[in-house]
Design an enzyme around this catalytic site. Structure first.
Site, mmCIF file in Angstrom:
data_model
loop_
_atom_site.group_PDB
_atom_site.id
_atom_site.type_symbol
_atom_site.label_atom_id
_atom_site.label_comp_id
_atom_site.label_asym_id
_atom_site.label_seq_id
_atom_site.Cartn_x
_atom_site.Cartn_y
_atom_site.Cartn_z
ATOM 1 N N LYS A 168 0.882 -1.170 0.000
ATOM 2 C CA LYS A 168 0.000 0.000 0.000
ATOM 3 C C LYS A 168 0.918 1.219 0.000
ATOM 4 O O LYS A 168 1.396 1.650 1.043
ATOM 5 C CB LYS A 168 -0.884 -0.010 1.250
ATOM 6 C CG LYS A 168 -2.232 0.689 1.091
ATOM 7 C CD LYS A 168 -2.155 2.136 0.651
ATOM 8 C CE LYS A 168 -1.860 3.071 1.791
ATOM 9 N NZ LYS A 168 -1.650 4.481 1.356
ATOM 10 N N GLY B 5 6.804 5.141 7.956
ATOM 11 C CA GLY B 5 6.001 6.367 7.987
ATOM 12 C C GLY B 5 6.169 7.081 9.303
ATOM 13 O O GLY B 5 7.204 6.970 9.961
ATOM 14 N N SER B 6 5.134 7.804 9.684
ATOM 15 C CA SER B 6 5.244 8.666 10.867
ATOM 16 C C SER B 6 5.059 7.858 12.161
ATOM 17 O O SER B 6 4.393 6.825 12.159
ATOM 18 C CB SER B 6 4.178 9.757 10.787
ATOM 19 O OG SER B 6 2.903 9.150 10.703
ATOM 20 N N GLY C 171 2.571 4.746 12.914
ATOM 21 C CA GLY C 171 3.269 3.506 13.274
ATOM 22 C C GLY C 171 2.625 2.859 14.501
ATOM 23 O O GLY C 171 2.430 1.644 14.553
ATOM 24 N N GLU D 270 9.634 1.582 10.699
ATOM 25 C CA GLU D 270 10.709 2.518 10.322
ATOM 26 C C GLU D 270 10.084 3.903 10.366
ATOM 27 O O GLU D 270 9.312 4.266 9.476
ATOM 28 C CB GLU D 270 11.210 2.211 8.898
ATOM 29 C CG GLU D 270 11.871 0.861 8.740
ATOM 30 C CD GLU D 270 13.292 0.816 9.282
ATOM 31 O OE1 GLU D 270 13.785 1.844 9.797
ATOM 32 O OE2 GLU D 270 13.897 -0.264 9.201
ATOM 33 N N CYS E 120 13.575 10.668 6.416
ATOM 34 C CA CYS E 120 13.494 10.239 7.822
ATOM 35 C C CYS E 120 14.814 10.474 8.527
ATOM 36 O O CYS E 120 14.863 10.852 9.686
ATOM 37 C CB CYS E 120 13.097 8.773 7.889
ATOM 38 S SG CYS E 120 14.159 7.728 6.892
ATOM 39 N N GLU F 71 10.084 16.496 14.435
ATOM 40 C CA GLU F 71 10.485 16.354 13.040
ATOM 41 C C GLU F 71 9.750 17.418 12.210
ATOM 42 O O GLU F 71 8.518 17.453 12.202
ATOM 43 C CB GLU F 71 10.078 14.948 12.590
ATOM 44 C CG GLU F 71 10.650 14.526 11.274
ATOM 45 C CD GLU F 71 10.241 13.097 10.932
ATOM 46 O OE1 GLU F 71 9.094 12.706 11.215
ATOM 47 O OE2 GLU F 71 11.073 12.380 10.367
HETATM 48 P P1 NAD Z 1 2.345 8.650 7.268
HETATM 49 O O1 NAD Z 1 2.562 7.860 8.500
HETATM 50 O O2 NAD Z 1 1.297 9.666 7.236
HETATM 51 O O3 NAD Z 1 2.032 7.661 6.035
HETATM 52 C C1 NAD Z 1 2.853 6.561 5.740
HETATM 53 C C2 NAD Z 1 1.989 5.505 5.077
HETATM 54 O O4 NAD Z 1 1.013 5.067 6.020
HETATM 55 C C3 NAD Z 1 1.210 6.005 3.858
HETATM 56 O O5 NAD Z 1 1.143 4.980 2.882
HETATM 57 C C4 NAD Z 1 -0.182 6.235 4.434
HETATM 58 O O6 NAD Z 1 -1.216 6.139 3.487
HETATM 59 C C5 NAD Z 1 -0.271 5.108 5.441
HETATM 60 N N1 NAD Z 1 -1.262 5.321 6.490
HETATM 61 C C6 NAD Z 1 -1.754 6.498 6.975
HETATM 62 N N2 NAD Z 1 -2.702 6.279 7.906
HETATM 63 C C7 NAD Z 1 -2.816 4.931 8.030
HETATM 64 C C8 NAD Z 1 -3.625 4.085 8.833
HETATM 65 N N3 NAD Z 1 -4.531 4.576 9.690
HETATM 66 N N4 NAD Z 1 -3.474 2.748 8.708
HETATM 67 C C9 NAD Z 1 -2.572 2.231 7.847
HETATM 68 N N5 NAD Z 1 -1.787 2.984 7.039
HETATM 69 C C10 NAD Z 1 -1.916 4.320 7.142
HETATM 70 O O7 NAD Z 1 3.776 9.232 6.923
HETATM 71 P P2 NAD Z 1 4.141 10.157 5.689
HETATM 72 O O8 NAD Z 1 3.720 11.530 5.993
HETATM 73 O O9 NAD Z 1 3.697 9.521 4.417
HETATM 74 O O10 NAD Z 1 5.738 10.036 5.705
HETATM 75 C C11 NAD Z 1 6.501 10.826 6.509
HETATM 76 C C12 NAD Z 1 6.956 10.101 7.742
HETATM 77 O O11 NAD Z 1 7.598 8.863 7.387
HETATM 78 C C13 NAD Z 1 7.991 10.869 8.509
HETATM 79 O O12 NAD Z 1 7.754 10.777 9.896
HETATM 80 C C14 NAD Z 1 9.300 10.159 8.142
HETATM 81 O O13 NAD Z 1 10.328 10.348 9.049
HETATM 82 C C15 NAD Z 1 8.849 8.764 8.041
HETATM 83 N N6 NAD Z 1 9.781 7.952 7.224
HETATM 84 C C16 NAD Z 1 10.577 7.042 7.848
HETATM 85 C C17 NAD Z 1 11.511 6.309 7.124
HETATM 86 C C18 NAD Z 1 12.411 5.307 7.801
HETATM 87 O O14 NAD Z 1 12.951 4.452 7.109
HETATM 88 N N7 NAD Z 1 12.632 5.372 9.107
HETATM 89 C C19 NAD Z 1 11.610 6.498 5.750
HETATM 90 C C20 NAD Z 1 10.786 7.438 5.141
HETATM 91 C C21 NAD Z 1 9.861 8.151 5.903
#
Ligand code: NAD
Length: 477
Positions: free
Chosen positions: A171, A224-225, A229, A246, A280, A379
Protein backbone atom coordinates in the site's frame (compact mmCIF):
# COMPACT_ATOMS: atom_id res chain seq x y z
CA UNK A 1 -5.75 7.12 -14.96
CA UNK A 2 -4.06 4.42 -12.94
CA UNK A 3 -5.33 1.08 -11.66
CA UNK A 4 -4.26 -1.22 -8.84
CA UNK A 5 -1.84 -3.97 -9.84
CA UNK A 6 -3.04 -7.35 -8.56
CA UNK A 7 -2.21 -10.83 -9.84
CA UNK A 8 0.07 -9.36 -12.52
CA UNK A 9 -2.60 -7.19 -14.11
CA UNK A 10 -4.19 -3.77 -13.74
CA UNK A 11 -7.38 -3.95 -11.67
CA UNK A 12 -10.01 -1.24 -11.24
CA UNK A 13 -10.88 -0.25 -7.70
CA UNK A 14 -14.15 -1.65 -6.41
CA UNK A 15 -14.96 1.84 -5.06
CA UNK A 16 -14.95 3.24 -8.60
CA UNK A 17 -13.40 6.36 -7.07
CA UNK A 18 -10.09 8.07 -7.74
CA UNK A 19 -7.63 10.29 -5.88
CA UNK A 20 -6.06 13.12 -7.91
CA UNK A 21 -2.29 13.06 -8.42
CA UNK A 22 -0.76 16.51 -7.98
CA UNK A 23 2.58 17.77 -9.32
CA UNK A 24 4.20 19.47 -6.26
CA UNK A 25 6.29 21.71 -8.53
CA UNK A 26 3.18 23.36 -10.04
CA UNK A 27 0.25 22.40 -7.81
CA UNK A 28 -1.49 21.05 -10.94
CA UNK A 29 -3.34 17.75 -11.20
CA UNK A 30 -1.90 15.43 -13.86
CA UNK A 31 -3.15 11.90 -13.15
CA UNK A 32 -5.40 9.91 -10.80
CA UNK A 33 -4.95 6.76 -8.71
CA UNK A 34 -7.68 4.39 -7.55
CA UNK A 35 -9.13 4.97 -4.09
CA UNK A 36 -8.59 1.44 -2.79
CA UNK A 37 -10.70 -0.04 -0.05
CA UNK A 38 -11.00 -3.18 2.08
CA UNK A 39 -12.42 -5.22 -0.83
CA UNK A 40 -9.39 -4.36 -3.01
CA UNK A 41 -6.99 -5.25 -0.19
CA UNK A 42 -8.80 -8.53 0.33
CA UNK A 43 -8.47 -9.35 -3.36
CA UNK A 44 -4.73 -8.59 -3.26
CA UNK A 45 -4.19 -10.67 -0.10
CA UNK A 46 -5.99 -13.64 -1.68
CA UNK A 47 -3.85 -13.32 -4.82
CA UNK A 48 -0.69 -13.22 -2.68
CA UNK A 49 -1.77 -16.26 -0.67
CA UNK A 50 -2.45 -18.21 -3.86
CA UNK A 51 1.00 -17.30 -5.18
CA UNK A 52 2.65 -18.20 -1.87
CA UNK A 53 0.96 -21.57 -1.72
CA UNK A 54 1.42 -22.08 -5.47
CA UNK A 55 3.98 -21.11 -8.09
CA UNK A 56 5.84 -18.46 -6.10
CA UNK A 57 6.24 -20.63 -3.00
CA UNK A 58 7.43 -23.53 -5.17
CA UNK A 59 10.47 -21.63 -6.48
CA UNK A 60 13.90 -22.36 -5.06
CA UNK A 61 15.82 -19.56 -3.36
CA UNK A 62 18.17 -19.38 -6.36
CA UNK A 63 15.20 -18.98 -8.72
CA UNK A 64 13.78 -16.16 -6.59
CA UNK A 65 17.19 -14.52 -6.60
CA UNK A 66 17.42 -14.75 -10.39
CA UNK A 67 14.04 -13.03 -10.78
CA UNK A 68 15.17 -10.19 -8.53
CA UNK A 69 18.38 -9.81 -10.54
CA UNK A 70 16.35 -9.71 -13.74
CA UNK A 71 14.10 -7.05 -12.25
CA UNK A 72 17.17 -5.03 -11.28
CA UNK A 73 18.33 -5.07 -14.92
CA UNK A 74 14.83 -4.15 -16.17
CA UNK A 75 14.81 -1.17 -13.80
CA UNK A 76 18.11 -0.01 -15.32
CA UNK A 77 16.65 -0.50 -18.83
CA UNK A 78 13.82 1.88 -17.82
CA UNK A 79 16.10 4.28 -15.95
CA UNK A 80 15.04 7.56 -17.59
CA UNK A 81 11.35 6.70 -17.57
CA UNK A 82 11.35 5.79 -13.86
CA UNK A 83 13.40 8.85 -12.91
CA UNK A 84 10.96 11.09 -14.78
CA UNK A 85 7.95 9.51 -13.03
CA UNK A 86 9.53 9.82 -9.57
CA UNK A 87 10.75 13.35 -10.18
CA UNK A 88 7.35 14.68 -11.22
CA UNK A 89 5.28 12.71 -8.71
CA UNK A 90 7.43 13.60 -5.67
CA UNK A 91 8.81 16.96 -6.88
CA UNK A 92 12.36 15.61 -6.67
CA UNK A 93 15.13 17.42 -8.54
CA UNK A 94 16.17 15.16 -11.44
CA UNK A 95 19.51 14.17 -9.87
CA UNK A 96 17.77 12.91 -6.72
CA UNK A 97 15.19 10.95 -8.70
CA UNK A 98 17.98 9.35 -10.73
CA UNK A 99 19.81 8.41 -7.53
CA UNK A 100 16.60 6.75 -6.30
CA UNK A 101 16.32 4.65 -9.47
CA UNK A 102 19.93 3.54 -9.03
CA UNK A 103 19.11 2.64 -5.42
CA UNK A 104 16.09 0.47 -6.21
CA UNK A 105 18.07 -1.40 -8.88
CA UNK A 106 20.79 -1.95 -6.27
CA UNK A 107 18.25 -3.23 -3.70
CA UNK A 108 16.98 -5.83 -6.16
CA UNK A 109 20.56 -6.72 -7.08
CA UNK A 110 21.63 -7.03 -3.43
CA UNK A 111 18.60 -9.09 -2.37
CA UNK A 112 18.73 -11.14 -5.58
CA UNK A 113 22.27 -12.14 -4.66
CA UNK A 114 21.35 -12.74 -1.02
CA UNK A 115 18.29 -14.98 -1.63
CA UNK A 116 20.19 -18.29 -1.70
CA UNK A 117 22.61 -17.34 1.08
CA UNK A 118 19.99 -17.14 3.82
CA UNK A 119 20.01 -20.25 5.97
CA UNK A 120 19.49 -21.65 9.45
CA UNK A 121 21.99 -23.46 11.69
CA UNK A 122 22.70 -26.73 13.42
CA UNK A 123 22.87 -26.41 17.18
CA UNK A 124 24.98 -28.34 19.69
CA UNK A 125 22.63 -30.14 22.10
CA UNK A 126 22.45 -33.32 24.19
CA UNK A 127 23.90 -36.58 22.92
CA UNK A 128 21.38 -38.46 20.82
CA UNK A 129 19.83 -35.36 19.29
CA UNK A 130 20.42 -33.34 16.19
CA UNK A 131 18.88 -29.88 16.28
CA UNK A 132 18.61 -27.52 13.39
CA UNK A 133 16.87 -24.25 12.57
CA UNK A 134 15.05 -23.29 9.39
CA UNK A 135 14.50 -19.71 8.29
CA UNK A 136 11.03 -19.77 6.75
CA UNK A 137 9.17 -16.89 5.12
CA UNK A 138 6.27 -15.36 7.07
CA UNK A 139 3.94 -16.03 4.14
CA UNK A 140 2.07 -12.94 2.92
CA UNK A 141 3.73 -9.69 3.96
CA UNK A 142 2.12 -6.24 3.93
CA UNK A 143 4.19 -3.17 3.08
CA UNK A 144 2.98 0.34 3.92
CA UNK A 145 5.19 2.84 2.11
CA UNK A 146 5.48 6.65 2.51
CA UNK A 147 5.65 9.26 -0.27
CA UNK A 148 9.13 10.62 0.27
CA UNK A 149 11.11 7.77 -1.36
CA UNK A 150 8.55 5.47 -3.03
CA UNK A 151 11.11 3.69 -5.21
CA UNK A 152 13.78 3.27 -2.56
CA UNK A 153 11.45 2.11 0.18
CA UNK A 154 9.67 -0.32 -2.13
CA UNK A 155 13.09 -1.72 -3.10
CA UNK A 156 14.38 -2.17 0.41
CA UNK A 157 11.20 -3.55 1.92
CA UNK A 158 9.68 -5.63 -0.88
CA UNK A 159 13.13 -6.67 -2.18
CA UNK A 160 14.04 -8.23 1.17
CA UNK A 161 10.64 -9.84 1.66
CA UNK A 162 10.67 -11.46 -1.81
CA UNK A 163 14.24 -12.73 -1.39
CA UNK A 164 13.12 -14.48 1.81
CA UNK A 165 10.22 -16.09 -0.08
CA UNK A 166 7.22 -14.01 0.98
CA UNK A 167 4.45 -12.85 -1.35
CA UNK A 168 3.76 -9.12 -0.97
CA UNK A 169 0.84 -6.72 -0.79
CA UNK A 170 1.97 -3.10 -1.00
CA UNK A 171 0.00 0.00 0.00
CA UNK A 172 2.04 2.98 -1.23
CA UNK A 173 1.28 6.54 -0.12
CA UNK A 174 -1.61 8.46 -1.68
CA UNK A 175 0.69 11.46 -2.33
CA UNK A 176 3.21 9.64 -4.55
CA UNK A 177 2.96 6.09 -5.85
CA UNK A 178 3.16 6.12 -9.66
CA UNK A 179 6.68 4.67 -9.75
CA UNK A 180 5.63 1.79 -7.48
CA UNK A 181 2.81 0.83 -9.87
CA UNK A 182 5.28 0.87 -12.75
CA UNK A 183 7.78 -1.33 -10.85
CA UNK A 184 5.02 -3.89 -10.23
CA UNK A 185 4.39 -4.02 -14.00
CA UNK A 186 8.10 -4.47 -14.65
CA UNK A 187 8.19 -7.31 -12.10
CA UNK A 188 5.48 -9.11 -14.08
CA UNK A 189 7.57 -8.56 -17.21
CA UNK A 190 10.62 -9.99 -15.39
CA UNK A 191 8.67 -13.20 -14.80
CA UNK A 192 7.46 -12.98 -11.20
CA UNK A 193 4.40 -15.25 -11.02
CA UNK A 194 0.96 -13.64 -10.60
CA UNK A 195 0.27 -12.64 -6.99
CA UNK A 196 3.90 -12.46 -5.84
CA UNK A 197 3.78 -8.63 -5.89
CA UNK A 198 0.47 -6.74 -5.58
CA UNK A 199 -0.04 -3.00 -5.25
CA UNK A 200 -3.25 -1.38 -3.95
CA UNK A 201 -3.29 2.41 -3.89
CA UNK A 202 -5.48 4.59 -1.68
CA UNK A 203 -5.73 6.51 1.54
CA UNK A 204 -4.06 5.31 4.71
CA UNK A 205 -7.22 5.27 6.80
CA UNK A 206 -8.98 3.17 4.16
CA UNK A 207 -6.67 0.87 2.18
CA UNK A 208 -3.79 1.13 4.71
CA UNK A 209 -6.05 0.36 7.65
CA UNK A 210 -7.64 -2.56 5.78
CA UNK A 211 -4.17 -4.01 5.16
CA UNK A 212 -3.14 -3.61 8.82
CA UNK A 213 -6.28 -5.40 10.05
CA UNK A 214 -6.46 -8.17 7.42
CA UNK A 215 -6.14 -11.59 9.10
CA UNK A 216 -4.44 -12.99 5.98
CA UNK A 217 -1.38 -10.78 6.47
CA UNK A 218 1.48 -12.53 8.30
CA UNK A 219 3.90 -9.62 8.77
CA UNK A 220 3.80 -5.86 8.19
CA UNK A 221 6.66 -3.59 7.26
CA UNK A 222 5.52 -0.04 8.03
CA UNK A 223 7.51 3.03 7.03
CA UNK A 224 6.00 6.37 7.99
CA UNK A 225 5.24 8.67 10.87
CA UNK A 226 5.48 7.62 14.54
CA UNK A 227 1.78 8.25 15.22
CA UNK A 228 0.60 6.05 12.33
CA UNK A 229 3.27 3.51 13.27
CA UNK A 230 1.59 3.16 16.69
CA UNK A 231 -1.85 2.92 15.07
CA UNK A 232 -0.78 0.23 12.60
CA UNK A 233 0.97 -1.74 15.36
CA UNK A 234 -2.16 -1.60 17.55
CA UNK A 235 -4.44 -2.59 14.67
CA UNK A 236 -2.21 -5.49 13.61
CA UNK A 237 -1.98 -6.71 17.23
CA UNK A 238 -5.61 -7.85 17.03
CA UNK A 239 -4.38 -10.65 14.72
CA UNK A 240 -0.98 -11.05 16.47
CA UNK A 241 0.61 -9.82 13.25
CA UNK A 242 4.23 -8.69 13.82
CA UNK A 243 5.09 -5.18 12.62
CA UNK A 244 8.47 -3.68 11.76
CA UNK A 245 8.38 0.10 12.11
CA UNK A 246 10.71 2.52 10.32
CA UNK A 247 9.64 5.92 11.63
CA UNK A 248 10.92 9.45 11.88
CA UNK A 249 13.97 11.16 13.31
CA UNK A 250 15.54 14.35 14.65
CA UNK A 251 19.04 13.29 13.83
CA UNK A 252 22.02 15.26 15.20
CA UNK A 253 25.09 16.20 13.19
CA UNK A 254 27.71 16.76 15.90
CA UNK A 255 30.69 18.92 14.94
CA UNK A 256 33.71 19.22 17.25
CA UNK A 257 36.17 22.09 17.01
CA UNK A 258 38.89 19.77 15.65
CA UNK A 259 36.76 18.58 12.69
CA UNK A 260 37.80 18.92 9.05
CA UNK A 261 35.38 21.75 8.24
CA UNK A 262 35.93 21.59 4.48
CA UNK A 263 35.01 17.90 4.40
CA UNK A 264 32.10 18.44 6.78
CA UNK A 265 30.42 21.37 5.03
CA UNK A 266 28.89 19.81 1.87
CA UNK A 267 27.89 16.67 3.75
CA UNK A 268 26.14 18.57 6.55
CA UNK A 269 24.24 20.68 4.00
CA UNK A 270 23.20 17.71 1.88
CA UNK A 271 22.00 15.80 4.96
CA UNK A 272 19.25 18.39 5.52
CA UNK A 273 18.59 19.67 2.00
CA UNK A 274 18.34 16.33 0.20
CA UNK A 275 14.71 15.71 -0.85
CA UNK A 276 13.85 19.15 0.61
CA UNK A 277 14.45 17.80 4.12
CA UNK A 278 11.69 15.21 3.69
CA UNK A 279 13.95 12.35 4.69
CA UNK A 280 13.49 10.24 7.82
CA UNK A 281 17.24 10.35 8.41
CA UNK A 282 17.59 14.10 7.67
CA UNK A 283 20.34 15.66 9.79
CA UNK A 284 18.02 18.32 11.17
CA UNK A 285 20.02 19.35 14.26
CA UNK A 286 23.49 20.86 13.91
CA UNK A 287 25.33 20.53 17.23
CA UNK A 288 28.58 22.54 17.21
CA UNK A 289 31.25 22.84 19.92
CA UNK A 290 31.02 26.36 21.30
CA UNK A 291 34.62 27.31 20.53
CA UNK A 292 33.94 26.70 16.81
CA UNK A 293 30.24 27.68 16.80
CA UNK A 294 30.53 31.10 15.11
CA UNK A 295 33.07 29.92 12.54
CA UNK A 296 30.94 26.91 11.58
CA UNK A 297 27.72 28.96 11.43
CA UNK A 298 29.48 31.44 9.13
CA UNK A 299 30.43 28.66 6.74
CA UNK A 300 27.11 26.79 6.86
CA UNK A 301 25.19 30.08 6.62
CA UNK A 302 27.11 31.14 3.50
CA UNK A 303 26.40 27.76 1.92
CA UNK A 304 22.68 28.01 2.80
CA UNK A 305 22.45 31.46 1.24
CA UNK A 306 23.75 30.01 -2.04
CA UNK A 307 21.14 27.20 -2.18
CA UNK A 308 18.47 27.48 -4.85
CA UNK A 309 14.97 26.04 -4.73
CA UNK A 310 12.70 25.45 -7.70
CA UNK A 311 10.67 22.98 -9.75
CA UNK A 312 11.91 19.41 -10.06
CA UNK A 313 12.83 19.77 -13.73
CA UNK A 314 15.16 22.73 -13.01
CA UNK A 315 17.25 20.23 -11.01
CA UNK A 316 18.36 22.71 -8.34
CA UNK A 317 19.54 22.08 -4.78
CA UNK A 318 16.03 21.84 -3.41
CA UNK A 319 12.66 20.92 -4.91
CA UNK A 320 9.18 21.64 -3.58
CA UNK A 321 7.59 19.98 -0.56
CA UNK A 322 5.13 17.20 -1.29
CA UNK A 323 1.85 19.01 -0.69
CA UNK A 324 0.25 22.25 0.41
CA UNK A 325 -0.44 21.07 3.96
CA UNK A 326 3.22 20.07 4.36
CA UNK A 327 4.26 23.52 3.11
CA UNK A 328 1.91 25.13 5.65
CA UNK A 329 3.27 22.87 8.42
CA UNK A 330 6.87 23.87 7.77
CA UNK A 331 5.89 27.56 7.50
CA UNK A 332 4.16 27.24 10.87
CA UNK A 333 7.35 25.86 12.48
CA UNK A 334 9.27 28.84 11.12
CA UNK A 335 6.78 31.51 12.10
CA UNK A 336 6.55 30.10 15.61
CA UNK A 337 10.35 30.06 15.86
CA UNK A 338 10.52 33.71 14.79
CA UNK A 339 7.73 34.61 17.20
CA UNK A 340 9.76 32.95 19.96
CA UNK A 341 12.81 35.07 19.13
CA UNK A 342 14.89 32.36 17.42
CA UNK A 343 17.30 34.01 14.97
CA UNK A 344 17.63 33.03 11.32
CA UNK A 345 21.26 32.80 10.18
CA UNK A 346 20.58 32.37 6.47
CA UNK A 347 18.03 31.28 3.90
CA UNK A 348 18.32 29.99 0.35
CA UNK A 349 16.62 31.58 -2.66
CA UNK A 350 13.61 30.67 -4.74
CA UNK A 351 14.56 30.46 -8.40
CA UNK A 352 13.10 32.98 -10.83
CA UNK A 353 10.27 31.34 -12.71
CA UNK A 354 9.33 28.87 -9.96
CA UNK A 355 5.55 28.36 -10.44
CA UNK A 356 3.59 30.38 -7.90
CA UNK A 357 1.30 27.43 -7.10
CA UNK A 358 4.22 25.06 -6.29
CA UNK A 359 4.80 24.04 -2.67
CA UNK A 360 8.17 25.70 -2.08
CA UNK A 361 10.10 26.32 1.11
CA UNK A 362 13.64 27.68 0.89
CA UNK A 363 16.31 26.06 3.11
CA UNK A 364 16.57 27.88 6.43
CA UNK A 365 19.30 27.83 9.10
CA UNK A 366 18.29 28.89 12.62
CA UNK A 367 20.60 29.35 15.60
CA UNK A 368 20.63 28.87 19.37
CA UNK A 369 17.47 26.81 19.29
CA UNK A 370 16.48 26.05 22.92
CA UNK A 371 16.40 22.32 23.68
CA UNK A 372 12.80 22.44 24.82
CA UNK A 373 11.59 24.21 21.67
CA UNK A 374 9.63 22.07 19.19
CA UNK A 375 12.19 22.98 16.52
CA UNK A 376 14.80 21.11 18.58
CA UNK A 377 12.55 18.15 19.36
CA UNK A 378 10.00 17.55 16.57
CA UNK A 379 10.49 16.35 13.04
CA UNK A 380 9.87 19.32 10.68
CA UNK A 381 10.19 17.29 7.47
CA UNK A 382 11.38 20.32 5.54
CA UNK A 383 14.77 21.95 4.76
CA UNK A 384 15.14 23.54 8.20
CA UNK A 385 18.35 23.15 10.21
CA UNK A 386 18.43 23.98 13.94
CA UNK A 387 21.91 24.95 15.22
CA UNK A 388 22.66 24.34 18.91
CA UNK A 389 26.01 24.92 20.70
CA UNK A 390 27.58 22.41 23.10
CA UNK A 391 30.54 22.56 25.48
CA UNK A 392 32.21 19.14 25.57
CA UNK A 393 31.64 15.44 24.84
CA UNK A 394 29.28 14.89 27.75
CA UNK A 395 27.21 17.92 26.77
CA UNK A 396 27.09 16.77 23.13
CA UNK A 397 25.84 13.32 24.19
CA UNK A 398 23.22 14.86 26.49
CA UNK A 399 21.87 17.10 23.73
CA UNK A 400 22.08 14.44 21.01
CA UNK A 401 20.01 12.04 23.15
CA UNK A 402 17.51 14.67 24.31
CA UNK A 403 14.74 13.91 21.77
CA UNK A 404 12.23 11.06 21.58
CA UNK A 405 13.95 9.85 18.40
CA UNK A 406 17.05 7.76 17.69
CA UNK A 407 17.53 7.04 14.01
CA UNK A 408 20.87 8.39 12.75
CA UNK A 409 23.73 10.56 14.09
CA UNK A 410 26.99 11.88 12.68
CA UNK A 411 30.14 12.79 14.60
CA UNK A 412 32.73 15.09 13.08
CA UNK A 413 36.12 14.99 14.82
CA UNK A 414 39.71 13.99 14.05
CA UNK A 415 40.17 12.45 17.52
CA UNK A 416 39.96 8.65 17.19
CA UNK A 417 39.21 8.00 20.83
CA UNK A 418 36.42 10.57 20.83
CA UNK A 419 34.93 9.08 17.65
CA UNK A 420 34.44 5.74 19.39
CA UNK A 421 33.40 7.11 22.79
CA UNK A 422 30.75 9.26 21.14
CA UNK A 423 29.58 6.51 18.77
CA UNK A 424 28.90 4.22 21.72
CA UNK A 425 27.06 6.83 23.78
CA UNK A 426 24.78 8.33 21.14
CA UNK A 427 21.45 6.51 20.97
CA UNK A 428 20.78 5.86 17.27
CA UNK A 429 20.41 2.95 14.88
CA UNK A 430 23.26 4.22 12.70
CA UNK A 431 26.23 6.42 13.63
CA UNK A 432 28.42 7.97 10.95
CA UNK A 433 31.91 9.23 11.75
CA UNK A 434 33.11 12.00 9.45
CA UNK A 435 30.37 11.15 6.94
CA UNK A 436 26.59 11.02 6.80
CA UNK A 437 24.32 8.35 5.41
CA UNK A 438 27.18 6.53 3.65
CA UNK A 439 25.60 7.39 0.28
CA UNK A 440 22.44 5.40 1.00
CA UNK A 441 24.20 2.27 2.24
CA UNK A 442 21.94 -0.48 0.90
CA UNK A 443 24.25 -3.07 2.51
CA UNK A 444 24.08 -1.42 5.96
CA UNK A 445 21.38 -2.43 8.48
CA UNK A 446 19.10 0.55 9.07
CA UNK A 447 16.44 1.33 11.64
CA UNK A 448 15.81 3.18 14.84
CA UNK A 449 15.51 3.07 18.58
CA UNK A 450 12.85 4.84 20.70
CA UNK A 451 10.25 6.70 18.57
CA UNK A 452 12.26 6.04 15.40
CA UNK A 453 10.88 2.51 15.37
CA UNK A 454 12.19 -0.99 15.73
CA UNK A 455 13.42 -3.79 13.53
CA UNK A 456 16.04 -3.43 10.82
CA UNK A 457 15.77 -3.07 7.08
CA UNK A 458 18.55 -2.83 4.48
CA UNK A 459 21.54 -5.16 4.41
CA UNK A 460 21.47 -8.87 5.09
CA UNK A 461 20.05 -8.24 8.59
CA UNK A 462 16.69 -7.30 7.05
CA UNK A 463 16.25 -10.83 5.74
CA UNK A 464 16.06 -12.17 9.29
CA UNK A 465 13.09 -9.88 9.91
CA UNK A 466 11.33 -11.22 6.84
CA UNK A 467 11.61 -14.80 8.11
CA UNK A 468 10.43 -16.87 11.07
CA UNK A 469 12.88 -19.21 12.74
CA UNK A 470 11.71 -22.78 13.18
CA UNK A 471 13.66 -25.17 15.46
CA UNK A 472 13.63 -28.89 14.59
CA UNK A 473 14.89 -31.36 17.20
CA UNK A 474 15.56 -34.91 15.99
CA UNK A 475 16.08 -37.65 18.57
CA UNK A 476 18.08 -40.55 17.18
CA UNK A 477 19.88 -43.04 19.47
P1 NAD B 1 2.35 8.65 7.27
O1 NAD B 1 2.56 7.86 8.50
O2 NAD B 1 1.30 9.67 7.24
O3 NAD B 1 2.03 7.66 6.04
C1 NAD B 1 2.85 6.56 5.74
C2 NAD B 1 1.99 5.51 5.08
O4 NAD B 1 1.01 5.07 6.02
C3 NAD B 1 1.21 6.00 3.86
O5 NAD B 1 1.14 4.98 2.88
C4 NAD B 1 -0.18 6.23 4.43
O6 NAD B 1 -1.22 6.14 3.49
C5 NAD B 1 -0.27 5.11 5.44
N1 NAD B 1 -1.26 5.32 6.49
C6 NAD B 1 -1.75 6.50 6.98
N2 NAD B 1 -2.70 6.28 7.91
C7 NAD B 1 -2.82 4.93 8.03
C8 NAD B 1 -3.63 4.08 8.83
N3 NAD B 1 -4.53 4.58 9.69
N4 NAD B 1 -3.47 2.75 8.71
C9 NAD B 1 -2.57 2.23 7.85
N5 NAD B 1 -1.79 2.98 7.04
C10 NAD B 1 -1.92 4.32 7.14
O7 NAD B 1 3.78 9.23 6.92
P2 NAD B 1 4.14 10.16 5.69
O8 NAD B 1 3.72 11.53 5.99
O9 NAD B 1 3.70 9.52 4.42
O10 NAD B 1 5.74 10.04 5.71
C11 NAD B 1 6.50 10.83 6.51
C12 NAD B 1 6.96 10.10 7.74
O11 NAD B 1 7.60 8.86 7.39
C13 NAD B 1 7.99 10.87 8.51
O12 NAD B 1 7.75 10.78 9.90
C14 NAD B 1 9.30 10.16 8.14
O13 NAD B 1 10.33 10.35 9.05
C15 NAD B 1 8.85 8.76 8.04
N6 NAD B 1 9.78 7.95 7.22
C16 NAD B 1 10.58 7.04 7.85
C17 NAD B 1 11.51 6.31 7.12
C18 NAD B 1 12.41 5.31 7.80
O14 NAD B 1 12.95 4.45 7.11
N7 NAD B 1 12.63 5.37 9.11
C19 NAD B 1 11.61 6.50 5.75
C20 NAD B 1 10.79 7.44 5.14
C21 NAD B 1 9.86 8.15 5.90
Amino acid sequence: MQQHFIDNRPVASSSGEFIPVIDPSTGAEFDAIPRGNAADIDRAVRAARKAYEGPWGALTAAERGRLLLKLSLLVMDHFDELAAIESRDCGKPTRQARADVTAIARYFEFYGGAADKLHGATLPYQNGYTVLTLREPHGVTGHIVPWNYPLQIFGRSVGGALAAGNACVVKPAEDACLSVLRIAELAAEAGFPPGAINVVTGYGHEAGDALARHPGIDHISFTGSPSIGILVTQTAAANHTPVTTELGGKSPQIVFADADFDAMLPVVINAIVQNAGQTCSAGSRLLVQRSAYEAVLDKVGAAFAALRTGPADMDLDCGPLIRKTQQARVADFLSQARGDGIATVAQGRLADGAPAQGYYQVPTLLRDVPLDHRLARDEVFGPVLAAIPFEDEADAVRIANSTDYGLVASIWTRDGGRQLRMARKVRAGQVFINNYGAGGGIELPFGGVKASGHGREKGFEALYGFTVLKTISIKHD
